[in-house]
Design an enzyme around this catalytic site. Structure first.
Site, PDB file in Angstrom:
ATOM      1  N   CYS A 101       0.834  -1.194   0.000  1.00  0.00           N
ATOM      2  CA  CYS A 101       0.000   0.000   0.000  1.00  0.00           C
ATOM      3  C   CYS A 101       0.877   1.257   0.000  1.00  0.00           C
ATOM      4  O   CYS A 101       1.773   1.399   0.827  1.00  0.00           O
ATOM      5  CB  CYS A 101      -0.905  -0.020   1.229  1.00  0.00           C
ATOM      6  SG  CYS A 101      -2.037   1.367   1.329  1.00  0.00           S
ATOM      7  N   CYS A 102       0.599   2.169  -0.941  1.00  0.00           N
ATOM      8  CA  CYS A 102       1.463   3.352  -1.064  1.00  0.00           C
ATOM      9  C   CYS A 102       0.851   4.597  -0.439  1.00  0.00           C
ATOM     10  O   CYS A 102       1.508   5.635  -0.355  1.00  0.00           O
ATOM     11  CB  CYS A 102       1.782   3.621  -2.538  1.00  0.00           C
ATOM     12  SG  CYS A 102       0.349   4.120  -3.524  1.00  0.00           S
ATOM     13  N   GLN A 103      -0.419   4.525   0.011  1.00  0.00           N
ATOM     14  CA  GLN A 103      -1.074   5.752   0.472  1.00  0.00           C
ATOM     15  C   GLN A 103      -0.353   6.399   1.644  1.00  0.00           C
ATOM     16  O   GLN A 103      -0.361   7.612   1.790  1.00  0.00           O
ATOM     17  CB  GLN A 103      -2.531   5.474   0.856  1.00  0.00           C
ATOM     18  CG  GLN A 103      -3.469   5.359  -0.326  1.00  0.00           C
ATOM     19  CD  GLN A 103      -3.531   3.953  -0.880  1.00  0.00           C
ATOM     20  OE1 GLN A 103      -2.634   3.146  -0.651  1.00  0.00           O
ATOM     21  NE2 GLN A 103      -4.565   3.645  -1.622  1.00  0.00           N
ATOM     22  N   HIS A 126       2.715   6.691   2.006  1.00  0.00           N
ATOM     23  CA  HIS A 126       3.962   7.308   1.562  1.00  0.00           C
ATOM     24  C   HIS A 126       3.742   8.421   0.539  1.00  0.00           C
ATOM     25  O   HIS A 126       4.558   9.317   0.419  1.00  0.00           O
ATOM     26  CB  HIS A 126       4.873   6.240   0.938  1.00  0.00           C
ATOM     27  CG  HIS A 126       5.115   5.069   1.829  1.00  0.00           C
ATOM     28  ND1 HIS A 126       5.984   5.114   2.896  1.00  0.00           N
ATOM     29  CD2 HIS A 126       4.591   3.819   1.837  1.00  0.00           C
ATOM     30  CE1 HIS A 126       5.991   3.941   3.514  1.00  0.00           C
ATOM     31  NE2 HIS A 126       5.146   3.140   2.901  1.00  0.00           N
TER      32      HIS A 126
END
EC number: 2.1.1.37
Length: 307
Positions: free
Chosen positions: A72-74, A76
């Protein structure tokens, strides 16, 4: 045939790219049932599991040559905003530790991790990379604009190439000719509405006006935001980054509409026969979170050439 597993598989960008590069994807996982359902529809031969990967029993996962992961990139991404103290923020960042856990058990020759560039600015990234190093992995970060790999979209992403080797493996990613947005946009399709209609925001009308002056009657523009949102974008360029929410509007003379879900998938380089929900919002959410399949394919092909 080399084999792979796909962590945080989503709609299957990594898996589709791997399959097109000649990799057999054995197993895929995601915590979201909708994503698992549609990944399964597009990759029926893989084993699927719907689970929080922090709780995975890696002994039940098949051995593999390559681990694919897109945590999950949210937590970052700069696009996420200032909510660094929230539990959601912490949980989304911590998904990266599942990669370490899986690698500790299986020790595949290669781990490929895709994320936003800001992932390496995470306060715990040094600890994460040290954990991977303790397992015998050398990490080669590659920051890539997916448009340079032939995806019809400017999308800058980080690919971490983690190999059980004596030195980091820096891939030779050959720059491809940029593919324009006109390659996937159908101006004869979709539901159009008048640009000049009650309730249309003044900022939107200004963007349309500026876009017409610069590009004529047909162009793309962000419906909100800054940057190219002030003037729009030429159809002769790749589109800007596809996000999980409706962002891109098309202008045709005095009419406009939002990018369709099928166009968004094409902008991500998903094949035209990709199975997806009928629900527009669900499709856009999964498309915006995905690894562009063509980018994944190019990275894996470069890896196979270097092996």
């Amino acid at each position: 045939m080399p084999t792979a597993i796909d962590l945080f598989a989503g709609l299957g960008g990594w898996s589709t790219g791997a399959r097109n590069a000649g990799i057999d994807v054995l197993w895929a996982a995601n915590h979201w049932p909708v994503a698992v359902e549609w990944h399964g529809a597009n990759h029926p031969d893989a084993i699927h599991i719907c689970q929080d990967l922090h709780q995975a029993d890696w002994s039940k996962v098949p051995a593999h040559d390559i681990m694919l992961a897109s945590p999950c990139c949210q937590g970052h991404s700069k696009a996420r905003g200032k909510k660094s103290g929230s539990a959601q923020h912490d949980a989304s960042r911590s998904t990266a530790w599942a990669v370490v856990s899986a690698a500790e058990f299986h020790r595949p020759e290669v781990v490929l991790v895709e994320n936003v560039e800001e992932f390496t600015a995470w306060a715990l990234y040094p600890a994460w990379s040290q954990a991977m190093a303790a397992l015998g992995y050398m990490i080669a970060p590659h920051v890539v604009d997916c448009a340079d790999l032939g995806v019809p979209q400017h999308r800058v992403r980080l690919f971490l190439v983690c190999t059980r080797s004596k030195a980091p493996l820096n891939l030779q990613l050959h720059q491809r000719e940029h593919v324009p947005a006109s390659s996937f946009i159908d101006f004869d399709a979709g539901k159009w509405s008048a640009v000049e209609k009650p309730g249309r925001a003044e900022s939107t009308l200004l963007r349309v006006k500026n876009g017409r002056e610069r590009f004529g009657d047909r162009f793309i523009m962000p419906y909100y935001g800054s940057g190219s949102g002030l003037t729009g974008r030429s159809l002769d360029r790749p589109i800007g980054t596809i996000t999980t929410l409706d962002r891109w509007a098309l202008v045709r003379g005095d009419e406009m509409r939002m990018l369709s879900a099928n166009e968004a998938l094409a902008a991500m380089s998903f094949p035209a026969d990709t199975k997806r929900p009928d629900n527009h919002r669900l499709t856009m959410h999964m498309a915006g979170n995905a690894v562009p399949p063509l980018a994944g394919q190019r990275v894996i092909e470069a890896l196979l050439r270097a092996a």
